[in-house]
Structures are given as C-alpha cells and as structure tokens.
Scaffold this active site. Structure first.
Site, PDB file in Angstrom:
ATOM      1  N   ARG A 140       0.849  -1.199   0.000  1.00  0.00           N
ATOM      2  CA  ARG A 140       0.000   0.000   0.000  1.00  0.00           C
ATOM      3  C   ARG A 140       0.879   1.241   0.000  1.00  0.00           C
ATOM      4  O   ARG A 140       1.546   1.540   0.994  1.00  0.00           O
ATOM      5  CB  ARG A 140      -0.933   0.025   1.212  1.00  0.00           C
ATOM      6  CG  ARG A 140      -1.780   1.302   1.264  1.00  0.00           C
ATOM      7  CD  ARG A 140      -2.939   1.230   2.240  1.00  0.00           C
ATOM      8  NE  ARG A 140      -2.540   1.236   3.634  1.00  0.00           N
ATOM      9  CZ  ARG A 140      -3.393   1.345   4.657  1.00  0.00           C
ATOM     10  NH1 ARG A 140      -4.701   1.446   4.423  1.00  0.00           N
ATOM     11  NH2 ARG A 140      -2.958   1.315   5.898  1.00  0.00           N
ATOM     12  N   ASP A 146      -3.617   3.203  14.547  1.00  0.00           N
ATOM     13  CA  ASP A 146      -2.802   3.747  13.468  1.00  0.00           C
ATOM     14  C   ASP A 146      -3.336   5.136  13.130  1.00  0.00           C
ATOM     15  O   ASP A 146      -4.148   5.693  13.872  1.00  0.00           O
ATOM     16  CB  ASP A 146      -2.764   2.812  12.250  1.00  0.00           C
ATOM     17  CG  ASP A 146      -4.117   2.677  11.561  1.00  0.00           C
ATOM     18  OD1 ASP A 146      -5.086   3.381  11.938  1.00  0.00           O
ATOM     19  OD2 ASP A 146      -4.225   1.864  10.625  1.00  0.00           O
TER      20      ASP A 146
END
Length: 564
Positions: free
Chosen positions: A179, A465
């Site tokens: 990603r 996160d």
C-alpha cells in the site's frame, strides 16, 4: 518546518547518482543507494512529470466537493455515470494466485514485521507505506530495502535481545500486497524539477521498478505486483492509478492487466463511486475493501459543517450502525456483480497476555465481527495482529469450506436497493466525558509515537494507526466546534475550550503516569500535545493529521549527505 541536518564542507560525502531534474535530500546510505539508482529515479521522475498535473487537479476537485458539502450539499450517486452503474460489464478475472484471501494481515514495512506477517498463516500480507508507518526518510527507504529482500526471498532479521534469527518459512508465506501513500502526501526528500515528488509515486515507482520481474516469477504466478490503493474519493483518482499502471507495464514490457490492485473504500464520497472506481480499474482491479476506520473519519470530515450529524463516542460507531452496514452490503453486491473480491474491515484487537478472561472476551468480539462479515458475503477480512489469524481463519473456513471466495455464491442482490439515505443515515448513540478523554489520550500518544518513528501503536488492547487517531482528532474538533452536550453521563456537560484545556492537562498527567517519567521526558509527548491541541481547536478542520505532523520529521541533507 523543514529541518536541516548539520553540515560541514570538510565532511566526507557520498551522494546519490540522480538524473537531470531530480534532487535527493535524504540522508545518504549505501543500502538506500541500491534502491535510489539513477534508472529507478528516472522512472519515478517520469511518473511525476506525467501525472502531477492530474493529481493536483484531483486534489482541487476534492476541495471543491468539500466546499459544496460545507454549503449544505450531501454526497450522492452521480447521475452522469448512471450508465456505468447499470451496465453489465465485469472486471478482469481474479488471478489464481490470489483467489483465496480469506484472512489478510497488515502492518508497516519494517523488517521483523514483514517476516512475521509473511509467516503468520494469513493468505495475504499488506505491507504498508501509509497509515501504519511513520513517514520518516529512514522508515520509507529502509522499507523499500526490506521489500526487495522479501521479494528476493532473502530477508532475515537477527533480534539481539532475544538471540533469535527470523527468516521466511518457504514456501508457505502470505502473498505480498503493497500500500503506497495517498495522493495528498508529498515526499519532501525527493524533488523533481524543484518540487516535492508525490509520495505514492515514489512508493509505487521504486517498489515496482526493482521487484516486478522477480515478483511475477516467484510470488505472483505470472501476475502482479499486487497493491492496495488508499484514500480515494472519486473515480477520476482511480483513472490516474490505472494510467500509472499502464505506464509501468509499458516500461517493463508487461501485458496490460498484469498489475492488480484492491481499492480501499475509506471515504464517504467514494462509497457513491464504487462502480465507477472498479470500471476505471477494470483490467487491473481485484476488488474493494471496507476501510472502516478511515470511513468513520471521513464521515465527520465530510459533514464538518453539518451540526445535525454529530457522531457518538467512537466505540459506539461499529458495523451494526445502519449507515455502516449499508456501506458493507453495497460494497459486497458491487464487487461480486463485477467479479472481484469484497474485503472486510480491520480487527484491531491485540492479544491480552496478562488477563485470560479479558483476552477471551476480546477474541469473542473478533469471532462475532468476522462471522457477521463472512455471512454477509465478504471474501476475506483484515487482522492487525498475528495472534488473531487462527481465530479468524477458523470462522471463515467453517463457513466457506474449501471454496476460495464467495464471488459467485453471494451476489447480495438484496443490497441493490441500498439508497443514498441508507448510506447517510445519522448514527445513533451517546457522547460521554470518557469518550472525550479517550480520544485525547489516544490522539496524543499516537502522535508522540509517530513523531519518534512508530506508526502502529498498541494502546488499551487495540492497535492504533493514523486512521483511528484521525477519528479521535476530528471527533474532538466536531464536539468543540458545536459545543456538544455530553449526554451519556447524566450530567449534561457542554464541551468548551475551557473544558478541553482541562481534559488535555489531566490526560497528559495520566499519560505520564502510564508510560513513566523517563519515557515521558524523552518522548515527544509535549510536541504531540501541542499539535493535537492546535488541530482540535482550530477554527477550520485540517485535512489530515499527518500532513501537519510530517513537517516535523522532514530532515534535509543539502549538497549531498554525510555517511552516518
């Protein structure tokens, strides 16, 4: 701010060999130089020059759309692309190598993490340059080195503290997806024609250039490399990625459709563009994913000027909320109609090693969540920790058996009637002082970790996160802006600047007690608190938490870089 490393003309220097128009201002490292080769940088610069104007236009379109939402408009399906939504087209067939994705683990591109994730028993590991990574030069470039070694099959890590060597368990390793960063994030250490490169083009370009041939031969069974694409809001952004892929395939001499990608549907505007996004990427797509934490963040961000759409405590905004369940159901229907995977969301729980009762309760929440997903028709799901893999795998396998996915068996035609109203329904729940305090405590601690090089942080038995920290930030901002009454405590306290200042002070004291005086003193908690407090109390909502924080970790090494 941009920091400049100490520099002396008498220092012995090594410089990167760069093509015309490219300037690398990150620290020199012999291993990084094997990634930042002249030819690789030439490829990245060509991508930058060809697509930067398209990217700038797409980002301006985002701002224009937000201006309309702020003026009272609501996102919805685009009448101009109705023919795409109602058409009977399908995407290219899913490559056999990634037909089975029932459990995927995600994590930053750090060496030990990559090895453990590939060995975890998951079907896929998504190596992350985005929400779970602190975007320092060292982390980004070391991540490229690590991924090259992983694709080559040579990656090892020696843990001195444990006197243990980590290596891959060939041939039983997860399929590797990567990603890159979102369109909005720059790479301030690499300049192309005097302006910072787009971060995602650096991440994609360097990884693809060095690994496409080996990956296709050893890990993709003739396909790939495989990617996850984040933060899109409109099909025009998918069109840019499709063109990037075609450009890369041409450069490498690959057939069209070799590169494959899954798009994260993690913004509210994108849920109304799912068919269009798949259509733009139809030769390169292998599905969509419910990026549910960012989706909640985007709900607040999209409706930042709508005081009638205030969220309850973040712990109450789960997949049982009508607008969240509708989003999941429509994604499944859309993906399966087009012949690709519909991936479920993140299980953020982590094992609780010192409390067996609490650990089993957390695992039971994971089981229920994943059973809901597989019954709904999802083909796979995400886990944040290797300790969840076996639990989730059991749930999906018990339901799916040996069938690799549910693309053909769960078309979810009932979800074809999901409406704009379903997707925008106001969430129910209450707001509490503990919700405000938890948002503040998590946001500050995450930012402090990010500023010191850690982008994925275990806090209060959950893996936090950037996406979960964003929820904390924008929810605090929303509650402050509209003077929300905390109605879940029975006290009716109104959120004000004075109240928030007191909460910040008290939560900082709590953080110091939790982490210890020494760690608090040498960490960046005060700097993080300053950034978080400013963003929560700003009159205008900042687009992204990490855009501001990024300026605090950029360190330029002018005129070449000292070997350290």
């Amino acid at each position: 701010m941009t920091n400049v490393a100490p520099y002396s003309r008498t220092t012995s220097l090594n410089c990167y060999d760069v093509p015309n128009g490219v300037d690398v201002r990150g620290r020199y490292d012999d291993e990084f130089a094997k990634i930042l080769t002249k030819d690789a940088l030439q490829f990245v610069s060509e991508l930058q020059r060809e697509f930067r104007s398209h990217i700038k236009y797409a980002l301006e379109c985002r701002k224009e759309a937000q201006r309309k939402y702020n003026a009272g408009c609501l996102p919805g399906f685009d009448p101009a692309t109705r023919c795409i939504r109602e058409g009977e087209w399908v995407c290219a067939s899913v490559p056999p190598a990634v037909a089975d994705r029932r459990v995927e683990i995600t994590g930053p591109v750090e060496r030990k993490m990559i090895i453990n994730a590939l060995n975890s028993g998951a079907k896929v590991f998504m190596a992350d340059f985005e929400d779970s990574l602190s975007l320092t030069w060292e982390k980004l470039m070391r991540g490229q080195v690590n991924l090259k070694d992983a694709v080559d099959g040579t990656i090892t890590f020696y843990d001195q503290a444990r006197n243990r060597l980590y290596k891959l368990n060939h041939p039983h390793t997860a399929k590797l997806f990567v990603r890159p960063r979102g369109w909005h994030l720059p790479e301030a250490h690499i300049l192309v024609d005097g302006e910072p490169a787009t971060g995602c083009l650096v991440d994609f370009g360097l990884y693809f250039y060095h690994n496409h041939a080996t990956f296709r031969r050893t890990r993709g069974a003739g396909y790939g490399p495989f990617f996850y694409l984040p933060k899109m809001e409109h099909a025009r952004e998918a069109r840019i990625w499709n063109s990037v892929f075609e450009r890369a395939e041409t450069m490498a001499g690959l057939g069209s459709g070799s590169i494959r990608a899954t798009v994260l549907i993690e913004t509210l505007p994108a849920v109304f563009q799912m068919d269009e996004i798949l259509y733009e990427l139809r030769d390169h797509s292998i599905g969509l994913n419910c990026g549910r934490w960012d989706y909640i963040f985007s709900y607040v961000k999209t409706f930042q000027a709508h005081p009638d759409r205030l969220l309850p405590d973040r712990v109450q905004v789960g997949m049982t909320q009508h607008f969240m369940r509708s989003y999941s159901d429509l994604l499944i229907h859309t993906c399966h109609r087009r012949g690709v995977h519909a991936m479920g969301g993140m299980a953020a729980q982590i094992p609780i090693r010192d409390d067996q009762v609490a650990n089993e309760a957390a695992l039971e929440l994971v089981r229920k969540d994943k059973l809901r997903e597989v019954r709904a028709g999802h083909d796979g799901t995400w886990a944040a920790h290797p300790g969840l893999i076996s639990v989730i795998m059991e749930v999906f396998t018990n339901y799916m058996g040996a069938t690799p996915n549910q693309i053909e068996t769960m078309k979810r035609e009932d979800a074809a009637i999901v409406t704009e109203e379903d997707l925008l329904q106001r969430p129910s729940g209450v707001r509490t002082m503990e919700g405000l305090r938890l948002n503040t405590r998590v946001g500050i601690q995450y930012l402090a970790a990010w500023l010191t090089g850690t982008g994925s942080v275990p806090l209060y038995n959950l893996m936090e996160d950037a996406a979960t920290a964003e929820i904390s930030r924008v929810q605090n901002w929303q509650w402050l802006k509209y003077g929300v009454v905390l109605d879940g405590d029975g006290l009716g306290v109104k959120v004000s600047l004075d109240l928030f200042a007191r909460v910040v002070e008290e939560e900082m004291a709590k953080i110091e007690k939790e982490v210890g005086e020494e760690k608090f003193k040498h960490g960046k908690y005060k700097e993080a608190c300053k950034i978080f407090n400013r963003q929560c109390t700003a009159p205008t909502l900042d687009e992204f938490l990490t855009l501001d924080a990024y300026n605090h970790i950029v360190i330029h090494h002018p005129n070449g870089s000292p070997r350290l």
